[in-house]
Design a protein around this motif. Structure first.
Motif: not given
Lengths: 272, 457, 145, 187, 193
Positions: A29-35, A108-117, A155-157, A163-165
């Protein structure tokens, strides 16, 4: 800007796959993590993350998230406690951090809508119930990741975006007794059995979790429950990051799902 | 209802709102907006064809959304007046610009889409405020489903389901599947006595109406089991306690002392997880229907009316009486009286008593042609007044007004005056006046200085 | 008067609707409080002019208590808000002049708060007793006489 | 049983209120805490009974009760309490007080686990699950407890016998020492 | 010079057991402007009121101080009393020596001194009292009732039955309010329409 990532204690142990899949999904998703490889002391971790120049600290474990968030919020509200603890820990804290959970990061940071893509293989037909447990939502005024602490849907969102129920089920915020995992295993078995029973009743194919402790109880204890209560659920338990990984077309082994005790292989057959 | 509609001394203005009140006791000037019904009250015969044929269905407010009504409707069959009203928000003529079915079918030609609001201005000697209450919205209780479970209803919804004029014709059935419930749970104090999610006060009627519900359920469904979760049973009223006892003894209601922590759905059942503090254990009930005794709250817009009338309200929005014991129906604004649940949660006997009390106060006020007033009011020495008008700002009653006078030489001059009948004698203007030109009769600065001198000797 | 026998003498301005009624309730409940206070009834705390306080202190009284309805409970709707605002300024002024803050106290006592009234008077009188007799205007007055 | 209620009946409640910063007398015994508690059936007193016993000043009964030790800290009670009483925090306070005053818990395993948990954090900087489970099993003499699960986890590569080394464990030890000094407790 | 009359009440023993009423009456009689001072067991009683009325005429009093209970209790009583005695009713002041003196203090010496102060304050004030006239305003005999529920309907009916006009304003399309939504009502279970 990278997100501070505090993997917690279990990510290198019983929940390795959570760590693996989280990193993979974030990378995709292009989210950079720094441990932030730190000690299990909430306040000190906040201080360390701040020192590292991060403006947020993300945790995948709901216990770690809960403790960090409570510490952060309490200190924000009570300067006298902040001073006292600063003295004990020997470091100041400027309260600039944003304490978030992996679910916050995605929703919230990335966005549910963008997950779909990013979904390549929608999880059509999969019925997943999400288990939040106690620590992601309580106490609501300090930590809840969802405005509705009794019926969270964050989490449901995400799952629906994959694509799951997500059928209704009754036990999403019930306690699994994690703090008695070793000392009063009987309680854990009883409570975990209730949760599994509710999931089965909801006709769920799997339980989705966002916490290594929840995972540990739900995944590891099914055989003990079978011998104690005579019901063999064999109900796969998946980390939310794993489910995301699968929907994004990653491999079963790549995500570490083969490490689960209750196999999810049949469930995910043809989906990976 | 019928009685009040037939009394020739009573003029009823339904679908109307009070917009502005000015003046003072004995002499209030009031502006009332009569909202457009879009049906001519004089022409309508009450035949009912319009609402039978109206194609738009929306949830009925009167039935607490347990049933549907049309876009042209009367709230319930016995409504007074028996004249329908068109709900502009849902009517197709207003949403889509076409339909006109009701207008075409009305033989009396009473439907008038062009009708406009009417503003009535009238003079009154006294005002009785009887605006009643709202019901607490239990959806803040996520643990009780947050409004998601169809078979978790409020007491007033059950009331509509029991009513022969209600949406089910008086058959008590579950909203979800229309089945008759056999195991019913009542939960008391939902929003009452709950400072965290609701209000700290007791709503005063729920204990009794829940007992009544248990009785009526048993009468309608002989094999029903009613389970009532309560904290305390408050049955202080004539014959109330006996009624509650009968509910337990003759109607088999099971009273469980404890609150409910969670309700969840399992199949077509509702699992109610509560506590029985007397037994010291948890209780789980597999219920078909759960009825919440939701709190009585102040009307959501009570504060706006309070401002129009110039009467105070408490932190919950209930109007405040002049004195809680000695003047329970009076307000600080003389001539404005309170009746019923707009003041605090009340049951019917208390409401009726308060209403009659307010009526007597009005009748007593009207018994003479003139009203004798206390002269302990402010006066302004206009020769000293600098017209800074600071007094006008602090006066809570707008008793100080500007007037224009004509001097002997013909020039006009503006000055301030105190309307004696409006002034309550609080003296805020006196201590605010920068040029010391206002005096409060009976309590002058000089008098207070004299008192101080006397005590200091 | 000898210093050892000194008893403070204070006045209290109490609004008719809340605090005066509260003081009546203290009485009808037979709750004791120091005798040092003399109560003056005013219709509303909003009626109280800062001049009253000043004049009381000028006349040699040792303290002034002002008490009205709780915020929001004013019989005249807003009188006590005006009062509160005025007193905040008055207090500053008095402090500036050199009056010990203990001498001028404001409190909110409702008609139902009989015990609170007793407590307020008790604390107030004790406070005044601690700071001693009010001498600030004394010499000034003598000069004037 | 007869409770002897003396003039100092509120002393214990006041102590608990002070230690926890939660007003114990706000509780009006509605029972919602008990109704939602997942562990009630294992407890010796229901949560609302504990609150009541504190209100009655019955210190011995409270500090000898199993209930605080069996609180899972899920905070369901706190979240739903209509009076805003933080019951979970009261339970926490009771555990601390009981240990400080030398009450023997009837749930020694819970106490052992808590100790080992903290020691593990102190020594290793973070929780090492394997280490925790093994020390716990040794101490409580349940050598083969959860051994089946352990074997499975080992096979899946989730547990190892060596542990990660985390930087700063010395700092951790000194933090523990300082907080002990601060709290003024020798344990 | 004003001619004030001071009337001190024993209130049975409620006042006189803590306040030396006789002593105060004696001392106050000597005060400037005070023409007459006396005490009596119950000032509010008929004989007590008669003492006041008689004294007004006998001593040509122009202001009255009654030292007794709280004015919240008997101010109106004594106002009407002095009016009957020929004085303007606003020429009265009361000194509250019961609720705010004898009932809250135990030391008789201090209580007496305080009571005397309170009366002196009332005397000082009443000297400056002006005779006032009550004024009257016309009453428009029509009532507005806001809300057509059970409370509003009941109030309307009662006012109407007393013979006055009422306008009942209801926001919704029908009167009846919550009551109309109910089936039966407790505790008698009669129908609510």
């Amino acid at each position: 800007m990278a997100y501070g990532y505090y993997p917690g204690c279990s990510s290198h142990g019983t929940a390795k796959e959570y760590d693996i899949s989280t990193k993979k999904v974030c990378e995709r998703l292009g989210l950079k993590l720094e441990e932030v490889l730190a000690l299990a002391l909430p306040f000190r971790n906040l201080v360390l993350a701040e020192k590292q120049g991060l403006d947020s600290i993300m945790s995948t474990c709901s216990a770690c998230y809960n403790r960090l968030k409570v510490a952060h919020e309490t200190l924000k509200r009570a300067p006298e406690i902040l001073n006292r603890i600063s003295e004990i820990v020997g470091e100041p804290y400027n309260k600039t951090l944003k304490v978030i959970h992996f679910l916050d990061l995605i929703s919230k940071e990335f966005g549910v809508e963008k997950i779909k893509e990013s979904v390549m293989k929608p999880l059509t037909g999969l019925k997943a119930v999400s288990y939040y447990g106690c620590l992601l939502t309580r106490p609501p005024e300090l930590v809840s990741i969802d405005p509705d602490a009794e019926n969270p849907t964050i989490m449901e969102e995400i799952i629906e975006a994959l694509g799951a129920e997500t059928p209704y089920w009754s036990h999403k915020t019930e306690c699994c007794g994690a703090s008695f995992a070793l000392s009063r295993t009987d309680i854990v078995l009883r409570l975990t059995n209730e949760i599994l029973k509710a999931a089965r009743f909801a006709d769920a194919d799997c339980i989705v979790v966002a916490c290594p402790l929840c995972f540990a109880n739900l995944d590891m204890r099914q055989s003990q429950i079978a011998s104690k209560y005579g019901v063999n659920y064999s109900l796969p338990v998946l980390f939310i990051s794993e489910l995301m990984g699968i929907a994004m077309g990653m491999g079963y082994k790549e995500l570490g799902i083969d490490k689960h005790i209750v196999s999810a292989k049949d469930l995910l057959k043809g989906k990976e | 209802m019928v009685e009040s509609s037939q009394n020739e001394n009573i003029e009823i203005l339904t679908y109307s709102e009070v917009e502005e009140v000015s003046g003072y006791i004995g002499n209030f000037d009031v502006r009332i907006r009569k909202k457009a019904r879009l049906v001519d009250m004089k022409k309508c015969t009450g035949c009912g064809t319009c609402y039978q044929k109206c194609p738009v269905k929306v949830p009925s407010e009167f039935d607490m959304e347990t049933g549907m009504r049309k876009a042209i409707y009367i709230p319930f069959p016995q409504a007074v007046p028996n004249v329908p009203v068109i709900d502009k928000v849902n009517c197709r003529m207003f949403t889509k610009g076409k339909c006109q079915i009701c207008q075409k079918l009305c033989q009396a030609e009473a439907v008038d889409y062009e009708q406009e609001d009417e503003v009535i201005e009238d003079k009154f000697g006294a005002v009785v405020v009887a605006t009643g209450y709202d019901l607490f919205d239990a959806s803040v209780y996520g643990e009780y489903g947050g409004g998601r479970f169809k078979d978790v209803i409020s007491g007033l919804q059950l009331e509509r389901l029991i009513s022969p004029a209600g949406p089910t014709g008086g058959h008590i059935v579950r909203p979800s599947d229309g089945k008759e419930p056999k195991n019913v749970v009542f939960i008391q104090c939902v929003g009452s006595r709950d400072p965290e999610k609701g209000f700290p006060y007791c709503s005063s009627v729920c204990c009794m109406y829940t007992a009544k519900h248990a009785v009526l359920l048993k009468e309608h469904i002989p094999d029903v089991q009613t389970n009532i979760f309560y904290m305390d049973i408050r049955s202080a009223g004539k014959n109330y306690e006996q009624f509650v006892q009968r509910t337990m003894e003759q109607y088999g209601a099971l009273y469980i002392r404890g609150r409910v922590s969670k309700i969840y759905q399992r199949g077509d059942k509702l699992i109610v997880k509560g506590a029985d503090t007397l037994a010291g254990s948890q209780v789980e009930v597999e219920a078909d229907l759960v009825v919440l005794a939701t709190a009585i709250t102040a009307r959501h817009d009570s504060k706006e009316l309070a401002k129009i009338l110039g009467i105070p309200y408490d932190q919950f929005g209930f109007f405040t009486e002049l004195h809680p014991k000695l003047a329970p129906v009076e307000t600080v604004t003389s001539g404005v009286f309170l009746a019923g649940a707009c003041q605090s949660p009340k049951d019917i006997p208390d409401t009726v008593a308060a209403a009659s009390g307010a009526a007597v106060k009005v009748a007593a006020l009207f018994s003479g042609d003139f009203l004798s007033m206390e002269p302990l009011v402010s006066t302004i020495d206009t020769s000293v007044c600098s017209m800074c008008k600071a007094c006008m700002e602090v006066c809570p009653y707008n008793a100080i007004q500007e007037e224009e006078i004509t001097l002997r030489d013909g020039t006009k001059k503006k000055q301030l005056k105190v309307l004696e009948s409006v002034c309550h004698g609080c003296g805020a203007c006196v201590s605010t006046c920068r040029s010391s030109c206002i005096m409060l009769k009976g309590m002058t600065d000089e008098q207070i200085f004299e008192e101080l001198m006397a005590v200091a000797q | 008067m000898e210093e050892t026998k000194w008893e403070p003498k204070v006045v209290g301005f109490l609004c008719h609707w809340c605090s005066y009624a509260g003081a009546d309730l203290t009485g009808s409940s037979r709750m004791e409080y120091p005798h040092n206070i003399r109560i003056i009834r005013v219709p509303c705390s909003g009626r109280i002019d800062p001049m009253f306080i000043l004049r009381a202190l000028q006349n040699g009284l040792d303290g002034v208590l002002v008490s009205g309805c709780h915020p929001g409970d004013c019989h005249y709707q807003s009188g006590n808000f005006h009062a509160r605002r005025k007193f905040a300024v008055t207090r500053k002024l008095l402090e500036y002049v050199g009056i010990e803050p203990e001498r001028v106290q404001f409190s909110w006592v409702a008609a139902s708060e009989g015990p609170k009234m007793a407590q307020v008077v008790k604390e107030f009188v004790e406070g005044v007793r601690k700071v001693g007799p009010n001498r600030l205007f004394k010499d000034e007055r003598k000069d004037g006489e | 049983m007869i409770y002897q209620l003396n003039a100092d009946v509120r002393n214990f409640g006041k102590t608990i209120s002070q230690l926890s910063d939660v007003d114990i007398y706000t509780c009006y015994q509605c029972g919602k805490c008990t109704a939602g508690c997942p562990i009630v059936m294992e407890m010796s007193h229901t949560p609302n009974q504990i609150m009541r016993l504190i209100q009655l000043g019955l210190k011995e009964d409270v500090l000898n009760s199993l209930t605080p030790w069996l609180c899972a800290a899920c905070e369901t009670c706190t979240t739903r309490c209509p009076k805003g009483v933080d019951i979970a925090k009261i339970m926490d306070t009771l555990r601390i007080l009981a240990r400080k005053e030398g009450y023997q818990s009837k749930e020694p395993n819970v106490v052992n686990f808590n100790d080992i948990f903290l020691n593990c954090i102190k020594d290793k900087g973070r929780l090492q699950e394997t280490h925790l489970a093994m020390v716990y099993n040794l101490k409580t003499r349940q050598f083969f407890k959860d051994a089946d699960i352990g074997r499975k986890l080992f096979m899946k590569g989730k547990i190892s016998l060596s542990s990660d080394k985390i930087k700063g464990t010395d700092a951790m030890k000194s933090i523990f020492e300082r907080s002990r000094a601060f709290l003024g407790k020798g344990e | 010079m004003s001619r004030i009359g001071v009337f001190i009440c024993h209130c049975g023993v409620n006042i006189s057991s803590t306040v030396d009423v006789e002593k105060i009456a004696e001392e106050l009689a000597k005060e400037d402007g005070v023409a007459f001072a006396t005490e009596y067991k119950y000032m509010c009683s008929d004989p007590g009121q008669k003492i006041i009325k008689d004294a007004i005429k006998e001593h040509n009093l122009d202001g009255i101080v009654v030292a007794s209970c709280s004015p919240r209790l008997h101010e109106r009583t004594f106002q009407l009393c002095i009016e009957a005695g020929g004085l303007n009713r606003y020429k009265l002041e009361m000194a509250n020596i019961r609720e705010q003196c004898s009932w809250v203090h135990k030391d008789k010496e201090f209580a007496t001194e305080k009571a005397k102060d309170l009366i002196k304050m009332a005397v000082a004030k009443v000297r400056k009292n002006q005779p006032l006239t009550r004024f009257s305003i016309p009453v428009f005999k029509k009532a507005l009732v806001i809300g057509g529920g059970i409370a509003g309907m009941q109030a309307s009916i009662d006012i109407a039955k007393a013979g006055y006009k009422v306008t009942l304003v209801e926001r919704t399309p029908t009167i009846g309010g919550r009551m109309a939504q109910l089936d039966k009502t407790f505790p008698t279970l009669d129908c609510s329409a």
